[in-house]
Design a protein around this motif. Structure first.
Motif, PDB file in Angstrom:
ATOM      1  N   ALA A  66       0.828  -1.207   0.000  1.00 58.32           N
ATOM      2  CA  ALA A  66       0.000   0.000   0.000  1.00 58.32           C
ATOM      3  C   ALA A  66       0.863   1.258   0.000  1.00 58.32           C
ATOM      4  CB  ALA A  66      -0.930  -0.004   1.207  1.00 58.32           C
ATOM      5  N   LEU A  67       1.920   1.260   0.788  1.00 56.38           N
ATOM      6  CA  LEU A  67       2.833   2.409   0.793  1.00 56.38           C
ATOM      7  C   LEU A  67       3.536   2.552  -0.548  1.00 56.38           C
ATOM      8  CD1 LEU A  67       4.363   2.089   4.366  1.00 56.38           C
ATOM      9  CD2 LEU A  67       3.166   4.101   3.480  1.00 56.38           C
ATOM     10  N   ASN A  68       3.931   1.432  -1.125  1.00 54.27           N
ATOM     11  CA  ASN A  68       4.643   1.470  -2.404  1.00 54.27           C
ATOM     12  C   ASN A  68       3.745   1.875  -3.567  1.00 54.27           C
ATOM     13  OD1 ASN A  68       7.234   0.852  -1.512  1.00 54.27           O
ATOM     14  ND2 ASN A  68       6.907  -1.367  -1.665  1.00 54.27           N
ATOM     15  N   ALA A  69       2.432   1.922  -3.345  1.00 51.40           N
ATOM     16  CA  ALA A  69       1.531   2.418  -4.383  1.00 51.40           C
ATOM     17  C   ALA A  69       1.725   3.914  -4.611  1.00 51.40           C
ATOM     18  CB  ALA A  69       0.081   2.125  -4.002  1.00 51.40           C
ATOM     19  N   TYR A  70       2.314   4.590  -3.627  1.00 51.21           N
ATOM     20  CA  TYR A  70       2.621   6.010  -3.767  1.00 51.21           C
ATOM     21  C   TYR A  70       4.062   6.174  -4.258  1.00 51.21           C
ATOM     22  CZ  TYR A  70      -1.526   6.636  -0.871  1.00 51.21           C
ATOM     23  OH  TYR A  70      -2.804   6.596  -0.367  1.00 51.21           O
ATOM     24  N   PRO A  71       4.304   7.054  -5.228  1.00 52.25           N
ATOM     25  CA  PRO A  71       5.679   7.282  -5.693  1.00 52.25           C
ATOM     26  C   PRO A  71       6.558   7.787  -4.551  1.00 52.25           C
ATOM     27  CG  PRO A  71       4.094   8.227  -7.231  1.00 52.25           C
ATOM     28  CD  PRO A  71       3.323   7.833  -6.010  1.00 52.25           C
ATOM     29  N   MET A 111      -1.649   8.151   4.865  1.00 51.91           N
ATOM     30  CA  MET A 111      -2.133   7.183   3.882  1.00 51.91           C
ATOM     31  C   MET A 111      -3.605   7.380   3.534  1.00 51.91           C
ATOM     32  SD  MET A 111      -0.134   3.675   4.969  1.00 51.91           S
ATOM     33  CE  MET A 111      -0.901   2.692   3.675  1.00 51.91           C
ATOM     34  N   THR A 112      -4.417   7.857   4.473  1.00 52.61           N
ATOM     35  CA  THR A 112      -5.834   8.081   4.179  1.00 52.61           C
ATOM     36  C   THR A 112      -6.139   9.555   3.893  1.00 52.61           C
ATOM     37  OG1 THR A 112      -6.232   8.152   6.576  1.00 52.61           O
ATOM     38  CG2 THR A 112      -6.674   6.078   5.442  1.00 52.61           C
ATOM     39  N   LEU A 113      -5.131  10.400   3.955  1.00 56.37           N
ATOM     40  CA  LEU A 113      -5.305  11.821   3.661  1.00 56.37           C
ATOM     41  C   LEU A 113      -4.929  12.154   2.220  1.00 56.37           C
ATOM     42  CD1 LEU A 113      -5.835  14.759   4.723  1.00 56.37           C
ATOM     43  CD2 LEU A 113      -3.380  14.839   5.281  1.00 56.37           C
ATOM     44  N   ILE A 114      -4.004  11.393   1.645  1.00 55.53           N
ATOM     45  CA  ILE A 114      -3.455  11.743   0.342  1.00 55.53           C
ATOM     46  C   ILE A 114      -4.522  11.771  -0.743  1.00 55.53           C
ATOM     47  CG2 ILE A 114      -1.936  10.918  -1.491  1.00 55.53           C
ATOM     48  CD1 ILE A 114      -0.012   9.987   0.746  1.00 55.53           C
ATOM     49  N   PHE A 355      -3.765  13.241  15.957  1.00 52.93           N
ATOM     50  CA  PHE A 355      -3.472  12.651  14.650  1.00 52.93           C
ATOM     51  C   PHE A 355      -4.661  12.809  13.704  1.00 52.93           C
ATOM     52  CE2 PHE A 355      -1.114  10.119  17.832  1.00 52.93           C
ATOM     53  CZ  PHE A 355       0.194  10.268  17.356  1.00 52.93           C
ATOM     54  N   PRO A 356      -5.088  14.035  13.387  1.00 54.18           N
ATOM     55  CA  PRO A 356      -6.290  14.202  12.558  1.00 54.18           C
ATOM     56  C   PRO A 356      -6.159  13.610  11.164  1.00 54.18           C
ATOM     57  CG  PRO A 356      -5.133  16.290  12.815  1.00 54.18           C
ATOM     58  CD  PRO A 356      -4.511  15.328  13.782  1.00 54.18           C
ATOM     59  N   ALA A 357      -4.947  13.515  10.634  1.00 53.15           N
ATOM     60  CA  ALA A 357      -4.777  12.899   9.313  1.00 53.15           C
ATOM     61  C   ALA A 357      -5.191  11.437   9.331  1.00 53.15           C
ATOM     62  CB  ALA A 357      -3.330  13.017   8.849  1.00 53.15           C
ATOM     63  N   MET A 358      -5.121  10.789  10.506  1.00 54.55           N
ATOM     64  CA  MET A 358      -5.563   9.407  10.652  1.00 54.55           C
ATOM     65  C   MET A 358      -6.966   9.315  11.250  1.00 54.55           C
ATOM     66  SD  MET A 358      -2.187   7.227  11.818  1.00 54.55           S
ATOM     67  CE  MET A 358      -1.425   8.416  12.909  1.00 54.55           C
ATOM     68  N   GLU A 359      -7.290  10.231  12.162  1.00 55.39           N
ATOM     69  CA  GLU A 359      -8.575  10.164  12.853  1.00 55.39           C
ATOM     70  C   GLU A 359      -9.733  10.636  11.973  1.00 55.39           C
ATOM     71  OE1 GLU A 359      -8.403  11.347  17.229  1.00 55.39           O
ATOM     72  OE2 GLU A 359      -6.600  12.310  16.433  1.00 55.39           O
ATOM     73  N   CYS A 360      -9.526  11.745  11.274  1.00 50.91           N
ATOM     74  CA  CYS A 360     -10.609  12.338  10.463  1.00 50.91           C
ATOM     75  C   CYS A 360     -10.017  12.994   9.220  1.00 50.91           C
ATOM     76  CB  CYS A 360     -11.420  13.334  11.284  1.00 50.91           C
ATOM     77  SG  CYS A 360     -10.429  14.460  12.302  1.00 50.91           S
ATOM     78  N   PRO A 361      -9.447  12.196   8.317  1.00 54.13           N
ATOM     79  CA  PRO A 361      -8.755  12.765   7.147  1.00 54.13           C
ATOM     80  C   PRO A 361      -9.640  13.624   6.260  1.00 54.13           C
ATOM     81  CG  PRO A 361      -9.078  10.384   6.905  1.00 54.13           C
ATOM     82  CD  PRO A 361      -9.411  10.728   8.314  1.00 54.13           C
ATOM     83  N   ASP A 362     -10.907  13.271   6.119  1.00 52.02           N
ATOM     84  CA  ASP A 362     -11.798  14.065   5.268  1.00 52.02           C
ATOM     85  C   ASP A 362     -11.996  15.467   5.836  1.00 52.02           C
ATOM     86  OD1 ASP A 362     -12.029  11.935   3.557  1.00 52.02           O
ATOM     87  OD2 ASP A 362     -13.956  11.259   4.342  1.00 52.02           O
ATOM     88  N   VAL A 363     -12.109  15.565   7.150  1.00 55.35           N
ATOM     89  CA  VAL A 363     -12.276  16.870   7.794  1.00 55.35           C
ATOM     90  C   VAL A 363     -11.023  17.720   7.595  1.00 55.35           C
ATOM     91  CG1 VAL A 363     -12.585  18.039  10.019  1.00 55.35           C
ATOM     92  CG2 VAL A 363     -13.895  15.972   9.491  1.00 55.35           C
ATOM     93  N   LEU A 364      -9.865  17.114   7.809  1.00 53.14           N
ATOM     94  CA  LEU A 364      -8.606  17.851   7.626  1.00 53.14           C
ATOM     95  C   LEU A 364      -8.423  18.259   6.171  1.00 53.14           C
ATOM     96  CD1 LEU A 364      -5.939  18.986   8.601  1.00 53.14           C
ATOM     97  CD2 LEU A 364      -4.955  16.679   8.451  1.00 53.14           C
TER      98      LEU A 364
END
Length: 376
Positions: A66-71, A111-114, A355-364
């Protein structure tokens, strides 16, 4: 290493995975005392269950994929190996956005914010090209090549990274340690930064405030809001600052345990995820961050960078660029503890914390779009 930008893929050798599993199988467990809870540290039953899942249920190879899916790329800046994600949006109107994680974290935090940033669902929403470096001493920005990797030095490295990538104008965002780096990037490269956006929460604001000389003296203990802020600051000094005290004073000593015992590394990070969040974080995402620390030995090197910053007096200079603040788990104390310009973008959210990027990525992601969308 070389100053050229080189493609990178994560590929943890199988013997390293086998060694981790063997160490978890043969772990020695500290005895607890009857009735002990989180106030004494991570409860043994909780940690045993999490460690067993790490050993027998967690699929590192799936997370690696999953990480390697990102350049991903590596380069050398100021003598230090720097690892970073660089995900370009397909949108022609996308804006460059440099995002920096904090402690105890990694680029896995994003990973869920990108995806919401790179490819928002609506064409009316601002899109971004995302550049997410691993802090020096964290993840694959290891090993540390020298002492002195303070926030200021890291900020200058990020400015050079953006120059090498060909970005002349860009936004910067960060949380925790990353917020300090983001502010310094904006201060040192104001001609290139469109704006700086940071996240905080009441407890983090109180923790940081304990290190700011004179701030406590400016609070009025008879005022209910100030009294709550002082209470949190005092609680941090008394009960919550132990992890910083040892890293800020003896990083090498704690480093031996963090790189030799996966149980200590797991407890070191899992405790903060438990205490500093109020929304569920996927267990696999937590263990991905723990695994990155374990496989790279970042527990020790990250501690050294915390030591360097604690012993540094270089905090840069104020930046004239637009500022945005996103407060999670918001209450009135943050306004007292976080100095913000009157015309700054200020958002408050009831849920989410450190950790809002993990807790609520859509909000951030939505707040980042709101802030950076009008800037150029």
């Amino acid at each position: 290493m070389t100053t050229e930008i080189q493609p990178f893929q994560i590929a943890i050798p199988q013997p390293d995975l086998d060694d981790l599993h063997a160490r978890l199988t043969n772990a020695r467990w500290a005895a607890s005392v009857p009735g002990a809870g989180w106030e004494r540290g991570v409860p043994v039953d909780y940690l045993k269950e999490l460690a067993e899942y790490w050993r027998s249920g967690f699929d590192w190879r799936a997370q690696e994929k999953a990480l390697n899916a990102y350049p991903q790329f590596v380069t050398e800046i100021d003598g230090q190996r720097i690892h970073f994600l660089h995900i370009r949006s397909a949108r022609p109107d996308a804006k460059p956005l440099l995002i920096t994680h904090g402690f105890p974290s990694s680029v896995a935090e994003f990973m869920t914010l990108i995806e919401p940033l790179v490819a928002p669902e609506s064409d009316e929403d601002q899109a971004f090209h995302v550049i997410a470096p691993s802090l020096p001493g964290y993840g694959f920005s290891t090993p540390l090549a020298a002492q002195g990797w303070t926030l200021s030095r890291t900020a200058r490295a990020w400015i050079e990274l953006m120059r090498r990538l060909g970005y002349d104008r860009y936004g910067v965002h960060g949380g925790d340690v990353g917020s300090g780096v983001a502010g310094l990037v904006a201060g040192y490269a104001a001609d290139h930064v469109t704006g700086v956006h940071v996240t905080t929460d009441p407890q983090t604001a109180a923790n940081v405030a304990t290190f700011l000389p004179g701030l406590a003296d400016r609070l009025d203990a008879t005022d209910p809001v100030d009294a709550l802020a002082l209470e949190r600051m005092n609680a941090f000094r008394k009960e919550g600052s132990g992890y910083l005290a040892i890293q800020n004073s003896r990083p090498q000593t704690i480093g031996y345990g963090l790189v030799d015992s996966p149980i200590l590394q797991l407890a070191w990070i899992a405790e903060k995820f438990e205490l500093w969040t109020d929304l569920p974080i996927d267990r696999d995402q937590l263990l991905t961050t723990v695994s990155l620390f374990w496989f790279t030995g970042a527990g020790a090197s990250a501690a050294h960078t915390l030591y360097d910053q604690f012993h540094s007096s270089d905090w840069g200079a104020p930046s004239p660029v637009p500022h945005g603040y996103a407060v999670f788990g918001a209450d009135a104390t943050v306004r007292k503890l976080v100095p913000a310009e009157q015309d700054a973008h200020w958002s408050e959210f009831e849920r989410g914390q450190h950790f809002p990027a993990m807790e609520c990525p859509d909000v951030l992601a939505a707040d980042l779009r709101d802030f950076f969308g009008p800037l150029s």
